[in-house]
Design an enzyme around this catalytic site. Structure first.
Site, PDB file in Angstrom:
ATOM      1  N   CYS A 196      10.711   1.165   2.390  1.00 29.09           N
ATOM      2  CA  CYS A 196      11.364   0.074   2.457  1.00 29.09           C
ATOM      3  C   CYS A 196      12.767   0.981   2.619  1.00 29.09           C
ATOM      4  O   CYS A 196      13.947   0.189   3.123  1.00 29.09           O
ATOM      5  CB  CYS A 196      10.864  -1.143   1.797  1.00 29.09           C
ATOM      6  SG  CYS A 196      10.750  -0.041  -0.446  1.00 29.09           S
ATOM      7  N   SER A 226       6.019  -7.627   3.261  1.00 29.28           N
ATOM      8  CA  SER A 226       6.767  -7.566   4.527  1.00 29.28           C
ATOM      9  C   SER A 226       7.431  -8.622   4.020  1.00 29.28           C
ATOM     10  O   SER A 226       7.350 -10.151   3.621  1.00 29.28           O
ATOM     11  CB  SER A 226       6.241  -7.740   5.401  1.00 29.28           C
ATOM     12  OG  SER A 226       5.108  -8.828   4.918  1.00 29.28           O
ATOM     13  N   GLU A 284      10.500  -7.940  -3.736  1.00 26.57           N
ATOM     14  CA  GLU A 284      11.302  -6.682  -3.195  1.00 26.57           C
ATOM     15  C   GLU A 284      10.501  -7.222  -1.365  1.00 26.57           C
ATOM     16  O   GLU A 284       9.517  -6.757  -1.925  1.00 26.57           O
ATOM     17  CB  GLU A 284      11.184  -5.832  -4.193  1.00 26.57           C
ATOM     18  CG  GLU A 284      12.205  -4.032  -3.527  1.00 26.57           C
ATOM     19  CD  GLU A 284      11.137  -3.700  -2.314  1.00 26.57           C
ATOM     20  OE1 GLU A 284      11.956  -3.524  -1.587  1.00 26.57           O
ATOM     21  OE2 GLU A 284      10.442  -3.015  -3.374  1.00 26.57           O
ATOM     22  N   TRP A 328       0.961  -1.304   0.101  1.00 27.69           N
ATOM     23  CA  TRP A 328      -0.071  -0.197  -0.486  1.00 27.69           C
ATOM     24  C   TRP A 328       0.757   1.289   0.431  1.00 27.69           C
ATOM     25  O   TRP A 328       0.219   2.157  -0.181  1.00 27.69           O
ATOM     26  CB  TRP A 328      -0.907  -0.007   1.337  1.00 27.69           C
ATOM     27  CG  TRP A 328      -0.403  -0.650   2.280  1.00 27.69           C
ATOM     28  CD1 TRP A 328      -0.079  -1.762   2.731  1.00 27.69           C
ATOM     29  CD2 TRP A 328       0.688   0.600   3.577  1.00 27.69           C
ATOM     30  NE1 TRP A 328       0.438  -1.573   4.434  1.00 27.69           N
ATOM     31  CE2 TRP A 328       1.031  -0.477   3.985  1.00 27.69           C
ATOM     32  CE3 TRP A 328       0.794   1.575   3.109  1.00 27.69           C
ATOM     33  CZ2 TRP A 328       2.298   0.209   5.218  1.00 27.69           C
ATOM     34  CZ3 TRP A 328       1.884   2.523   3.755  1.00 27.69           C
ATOM     35  CH2 TRP A 328       2.445   1.666   5.717  1.00 27.69           C
TER      36      TRP A 328
END
Length: 456
Positions: free
Chosen positions: A264, A209, A230, A132
């Protein structure tokens, strides 16, 4: 799995979407596979697919503001950041629209067996499972190269950004994409497993995650399907004693607070030389204290809320655990209304503190003070993650040597991490495998077909 838009700033329920039934999923896969088997997917028709990407870029440019506002309404980032995301997406689409034919052209392989070359062919349907935090960008960086190659895409987006998920399909429809080229899926975890096992699906691209990645990678591997992952990151921000400390500190704050820290490749572990640590800390604390929390649609807001109440609760639990294990709070950790989280800087994090190895997905930064480059590198590499990182130094040669020693997929010198179409994106260790974007990303889901003409 409920697909619903809950505004992170107001906590108002905007819209709810119905899940696809198993029969609807089957129809979607049938349509996508029919397109894959058609002339549309053949290498010789790449110009048609590039034309589609150019139309998509035009459509996205026409609807830039609408797209940006839906991003903000769905996941809560500042409108200025949403606008930047849309611009980045358009540039990615344009990059593959212009460069795909060159990137996918046959590559010669001289051999004693005869004249050889490798062609790049599509392999089938690609399943994209996306998060998201960048709800259009994450889709585009799979869609654009996949379509250029000729691989149809079906996408399962995060359940809290369904308006963005549906919008992407609508934009492609407006760009006159053929039926089956891209389809959004509102499905549950069991349906995802079934889709992965379907023989028509030949690749899985996931951004998310570590936990989700391990499950999906396992499912894909058990079916011998190619996958790219990723995942999370715990990126370092190394500051040497000869760095421009003010520039480094301001950049570190920007790299940590961008998208409310829900990135990230955000700067998460500040590793600072002891000679400049005091000044660095002072500037970071001042910048953290000066943020303006408010409506993400308001141009004056500089820090948006986190994407959800659960996101805030989970981050607070992480921070509380870190403190209970000895971490010291230098600033922040103050109550904030709604889904807002006060920018926080912690230090004195021992290796037995769970925070040492965890990713904080929000505006919490860790500070480590070191005596030399070797100590900085040891700290940087003592991590389960290996996504990105930054080195700040006026000595570029020194910075390049440090960058080469950091065990990550990406390192940036004298700037925080970012992503553009022409550069590969991805990591190592538990940050995943494979690359997206650039020439590497477009070749992840292709058949590298060798052809050899024997010598007469």
């Amino acid at each position: 799995m409920a697909y619903q838009s809950l505004n992170p700033f107001t906590n108002e329920l905007t819209k709810t979407f119905n899940n696809h039934t198993d029969a609807e999923v089957e129809n979607i896969l049938t349509q996508a596979y029919a397109l894959y088997q058609s002339a549309w997917s053949q290498p010789q028709n790449i110009s048609d697919r590039q034309a589609l990407l150019r139309r998509l870029a035009d459509v996205m440019t026409l609807h830039q503001e609408k797209i940006a506002r839906i991003i903000t309404q769905d996941m809560g980032k500042r409108l200025a950041e949403s606008r930047n995301e849309v611009v980045n997406c358009i540039e990615i689409v344009q990059y593959y629209a212009e460069q795909a034919a060159e990137l996918l052209k046959p590559v010669a392989y001289p051999s004693k067996l005869g004249k050889g070359w490798v062609e790049h062919h599509p392999i089938g349907i690609i399943l994209a499972i996306e998060p998201w935090n960048f709800p259009i960008y994450q889709l585009i960086r799979v869609i654009a190269p996949a379509m250029a190659v000729g691989n149809p895409v079906v996408a399962k987006h995060a359940s809290n950004v369904p308006q963005c998920a549906q919008l992407m399909e609508d934009l492609l429809h407006e760009a006159n994409a053929p039926a089956g080229a891209y389809t959004n899926l509102f499905v549950n975890t069991q349906q995802i497993a079934t889709i992965i096992s379907d023989k028509r699906v030949q690749g899985v691209a996931l951004t998310g995650s570590e936990g989700a990645g391990s499950i999906v990678a396992g499912q894909a591997g058990s079916k011998l399907k190619k996958a790219t992952m990723e995942l999370g990151g715990n990126d370092v921000f190394v500051v040497t004693e000869d760095a421009d400390v003010a520039a480094a500190a301001h950049t570190a704050v920007g790299g940590r607070l961008f998208n409310a820290g829900q990135v990230c490749i955000a700067a998460k572990r500040f590793i600072v030389h002891e000679q400049v640590a005091e000044e660095f800390i002072r500037i970071v604390k001042e910048d953290f204290a000066n943020v303006v929390m408010g409506d993400p649609l308001d141009e004056h807001t500089t820090l948006a809320p986190l994407s959800s109440r659960k996101g805030k609760e989970d981050l607070q639990k992480q921070l509380d655990a870190a403190i209970s294990h000895g971490a010291k709070v230098l600033c922040g950790n103050q109550p904030a209304e709604g889904n807002f989280f006060t920018p926080t800087l912690i230090t004195d994090i021992s290796r037995d503190n769970p925070a040492y190895f965890e990713e904080f997905f929000g505006p919490v930064a860790q500070l480590y003070v070191v005596k030399n480059d070797d100590e900085a590198i040891a700290l940087a590499n003592d991590s389960n993650f290996g996504l990105g990182g930054t080195v700040f130094s006026k000595d570029i040669e020194r910075a390049k040597k440090l960058a080469s020693r950091i065990e990550t997929g990406m390192v940036f010198i004298n700037r925080f991490g970012d992503s553009v179409a022409e550069l590969p994106f991805g990591g190592v260790k538990r940050s995943g495998f494979g690359r997206e974007l650039s020439d590497l990303g477009i070749k992840e889901f292709v058949n590298h077909k060798l052809v050899v003409v024997g010598q007469e």
